[in-house]
Enzyme design. Structure first.
Site: not given
Ligand code: NDP
Ligand code: OXD
Length: 302
Positions: A217, A265
């Protein structure tokens, strides 16, 4: 009980068909809301004023992220869309970004604009250490693919949950993770602990000349720190899919910086059919009193 989708008409038509095939009714758009008090489930990207729906029980983000959602009234569950298609789309973008920076594409694009034939050294993937911040659904998939291409991949996550075949660092291992990372990939959700995490202090812990691939993000990245790290040679190049704000204003200096490649994005766009099926699964689980797929931990700090 009513399920309301607020979205563009093409998505509405597909959701309506998927819901209809499952014998479920769906309201699409505010003009179909005959009785706001009947709305128990609301799916959207941009949330409306939730106080208009006093009996709301589930708020569903049609994307993977939920950081754009407002604070929820008590008793309302927040759910994100989890779908293999989203994971694969973002994985593809991250792999593209990593390869682009690994193969010096920002420099070649800049040279091409000037009509300059300028060859640079070519390196094997195995000579680069990739580090992924966020080893959730998408991070794990990206790690697997990048390791398959020969990169030396490590991951960093809050819990440090092991991922077979990948070197994992937990929260306390951030410095060691950064010190061994030539290409840093951010796939973290935006929460109060990840806001501004990509800052000057963090960049200073990377090896000189590292690269940044950012699909998490925009508010996780300090753009001024990015520019400072590029000027200092701490970072060599960056590939961004997310910015703060979005859209990035036309006069923002990052657009014109040849070391930065920006996409608007578009790493993923939830496939409407997959999104509708996820919404149906949420509805079925809710009716059955089961854990909702994609349920967001209210303590996560979004
Ligand atoms: P998940 O919830 O499956 O994974 C999130 C990961 O981040 C986990 O490994 C979690 O660790 C880790 N995490 C969360 N908070 C922290 C922290 N404070 N410090 C260290 N590690 C942390 O999410 P997704 O993989 O599905 O998606 C991740 C992100 O990708 C979304 O939230 C979104 O922001 C972004 N995204 C962007 C898109 C785009 O088009 N650019 C599209 C889709 C997603 P743990 O499991 O150990 O808690
Ligand atoms: C999502 C994104 O969160 O588009 O799906 O970033």
């Amino acid at each position: 009980m009513a399920f309301l989708l607020l979205s563009y008409p093409e998505r509405g038509a597909i959701w309506r068909r998927v819901f209809h095939e499952a014998g479920e009714d769906l309201w699409v758009g505010t003009d179909e809301v005959r009785d706001a008090a009947a709305v128990t489930h609301l799916a959207c990207w941009q949330p409306p004023d939730l106080s208009a729906y006093p009996n709301l029980r589930v708020l569903l983000s049609v994307g993977a992220g939920v950081d754009h959602m407002p604070p929820l009234p008590p008793g309302v569950a927040l759910v994100r869309t989890v779908a293999p298609g989203i994971d694969r789309m973002v994985r593809d973008w991250v792999v593209m970004g990593t390869l682009m920076l690994h193969r010096d594409m920002p420099a070649y694009l800049d040279a091409a604009r000037q009509g300059r034939w300028c060859q640079r050294p070519v390196r094997l993937a195995g000579s680069r250490r990739v580090g992924i911040m966020g080893m959730g659904r998408i991070g794990r998939l990206a790690a697997e693919t990048l390791a398959g291409l020969g990169f030396e991949v490590a991951g960093w996550s809050r819990s440090g949950t092991p991922v077979p075949g990948i070197e994992i660092h937990g929260a306390a291992g951030l410095d060691a993770f950064l010190a061994r990372t030539d290409i840093l990939i951010c796939l973290l959700p935006l929460t109060r602990s990840t806001r501004g995490i990509l800052n000057a202090g963090l960049f200073a812990k990377l090896p000189q000349g590292a690269h940044l691939v950012h699909a998490g993000r925009g508010a996780q990245l300090d753009m001024a720190a990015l520019s400072g790290a590029l000027d200092a040679g701490r970072l060599a190049s960056a590939m961004l899919d997310v910015t703060d704000p979005e859209p990035l204003p036309a006069d923002h200096p990052a657009w014109a910086d040849p070391r930065i490649v920006i996409t608007p994005h578009v790493a993923a766009n939830t496939d409407p059919e997959e999104g509708a099926r996820h919404a149906l699964a949420v509805l079925m689980a809710w009716r059955a009193g089961q854990t909702l797929p994609g349920l967001v931990d209210p303590e996560a700090g979004y």
